[in-house]
Design a protein around this motif. Structure first.
Motif, PDB file in Angstrom:
ATOM      1  N   GLU A 174      59.515  35.187 109.211  1.00 51.33           N
ATOM      2  CA  GLU A 174      58.789  36.475 109.226  1.00 51.33           C
ATOM      3  C   GLU A 174      59.767  37.648 109.072  1.00 51.33           C
ATOM      4  O   GLU A 174      59.466  38.626 108.375  1.00 51.33           O
TER       5      GLU A 174
ATOM      6  N   LYS B 253      62.057  38.496  93.680  1.00 51.37           N
ATOM      7  CA  LYS B 253      61.654  38.712  95.067  1.00 51.37           C
ATOM      8  C   LYS B 253      60.182  38.399  95.311  1.00 51.37           C
ATOM      9  O   LYS B 253      59.814  37.930  96.388  1.00 51.37           O
ATOM     10  N   ASN B 254      59.320  38.655  94.329  1.00 53.38           N
ATOM     11  CA  ASN B 254      57.894  38.372  94.516  1.00 53.38           C
ATOM     12  C   ASN B 254      57.636  36.881  94.675  1.00 53.38           C
ATOM     13  O   ASN B 254      56.784  36.465  95.480  1.00 53.38           O
TER      14      ASN B 254
ATOM     15  N   LEU C 147      62.179  41.857 102.566  1.00 53.69           N
ATOM     16  CA  LEU C 147      62.027  41.851 101.102  1.00 53.69           C
ATOM     17  C   LEU C 147      61.338  43.127 100.611  1.00 53.69           C
ATOM     18  O   LEU C 147      60.482  43.675 101.276  1.00 53.69           O
TER      19      LEU C 147
ATOM     20  N   THR D 271      66.649  33.986  95.565  1.00 57.05           N
ATOM     21  CA  THR D 271      65.496  34.635  94.925  1.00 57.05           C
ATOM     22  C   THR D 271      65.191  34.029  93.560  1.00 57.05           C
ATOM     23  O   THR D 271      65.166  34.736  92.545  1.00 57.05           O
TER      24      THR D 271
ATOM     25  N   ARG E 202      58.820  35.990  98.098  1.00 53.96           N
ATOM     26  CA  ARG E 202      57.874  36.488  99.098  1.00 53.96           C
ATOM     27  C   ARG E 202      56.682  35.525  99.235  1.00 53.96           C
ATOM     28  O   ARG E 202      56.276  35.163 100.349  1.00 53.96           O
TER      29      ARG E 202
ATOM     30  N   LEU F 236      60.900  37.853 105.537  1.00 53.40           N
ATOM     31  CA  LEU F 236      59.799  38.376 104.733  1.00 53.40           C
ATOM     32  C   LEU F 236      59.709  39.898 104.839  1.00 53.40           C
ATOM     33  O   LEU F 236      59.481  40.605 103.848  1.00 53.40           O
TER      34      LEU F 236
ATOM     35  N   GLU G 136      55.671  33.224 102.580  1.00 55.28           N
ATOM     36  CA  GLU G 136      54.310  33.277 103.140  1.00 55.28           C
ATOM     37  C   GLU G 136      53.712  31.879 103.211  1.00 55.28           C
ATOM     38  O   GLU G 136      53.026  31.528 104.173  1.00 55.28           O
TER      39      GLU G 136
END
Length: 286
Positions: A280, A188-189, A286, A184, A192, A283, A196
């Motif tokens: 996926e 986490k953002n 998270l 990370t 993420r 994802l 994606e």
């Protein structure tokens, strides 16, 4: 592996300091030329900045050699200042100087690649990174990089991602260890957004993304990350880096063997479809 200094330009780790100074000299010389031509044209920094899409402070950074302008900005400055090619002639050298010394040979190869095979064990490959992920990685460097260097590296890395829009499309294969997808960096953002991005790029017809599960009993990539590059003339190279140094292998025999090893790694990893499903799933966690 052994590094060869002739074709393409691979920088030896012990020559890095001199080459860094050389790159700084190129950027400084370009900046002086830009300032001279701007003054000759009777144009203030603010006016030139408006016409190029930059602030006056950015133009000052270009002129003082503290920031490297992208190739399009150099061409536009040449046009606006009626320089007759005196600025555009610097474009290739300035573009090369934006990369760390140890990566300059590889950057040249990427532009002529018809196939890239990459195996990564520590971080997401630079060609797949989001800008936020790039900044998180560069912000973790010790000793720390200054803000201008970070922005310069981000700009250069984003420019490399033009490979996805090149015509004809090169064949791009990425295999990465599962651990890469679980780190990370930046929070986490950031992760993420990075996952994606992988899902989007993985939909391209010329791109295959595969994951090597941590639970896999066999992994032919135990020697670490590497990239196999096939140039448009059919010649293959192997690139590997660690701790701010790199090796660019130009001997055909190791390149063939490394490409064969990569084929084994691909067969051991999850298939591209399974890998996207795995991403996926991560994802969703998270």
């Amino acid at each position: 592996m052994t590094a060869e200094q002739t074709e393409p330009e691979a920088e030896a780790p012990d020559g890095g300091r001199a080459a860094d100074k050389s790159g700084q000299g190129v950027v400084a010389a370009f900046g002086k030329s830009l300032k001279t031509l701007r003054v000759r044209a009777g144009m203030e920094r603010e006016e030139l900045g408006k016409r190029l899409g930059y602030s006056a402070s950015s133009i000052a950074s270009f002129e003082q050699g503290r920031r490297i302008p992208p190739p399009r900005a150099i061409d536009r400055a040449d046009e606006v200042l009626d320089a007759g090619g005196l600025l555009s002639v610097w474009k290739e050298q300035v573009e090369k100087a934006q990369y760390p010394v140890f990566f300059q040979g590889m950057a040249q190869l990427e532009k002529r690649a018809i196939e890239l095979l990459t195996y990564d064990t520590l971080v997401v490959n630079g060609l797949l990174q989001t800008e936020e992920y790039m900044r998180a990685l560069l912000g973790n460097r010790r000793p720390p990089l200054d803000a201008e260097t970070i922005e310069q590296r981000v700009t250069a890395r984003v420019a490399r991602q033009d490979v996805f829009d090149r015509r004809p499309e090169p064949l791009l294969s990425f295999v990465m260890c599962e651990s890469v997808l679980r780190r990370t960096f930046g929070g986490k953002n950031v992760l993420r957004g990075q996952l994606e991005q992988l899902l989007l790029i993985g939909q391209r017809k010329n791109v295959e993304i595969q994951v090597m599960p941590l639970g896999c009993d066999e992994n032919a990539g135990v020697d670490g990350p590497f990239t196999v590059i096939t140039r448009d003339d059919g010649k293959r190279f192997v690139y590997a880096e660690a701790q701010g140094a790199s090796v660019l292998e130009t001997d055909p025999k190791p390149a063939v063997l490394t490409a064969a090893r990569y084929g084994i790694i691909r067969s051991q990893a999850l298939t591209p479809r399974e890998s996207l499903e795995f991403i996926e799933k991560l994802l969703g966690e998270l």
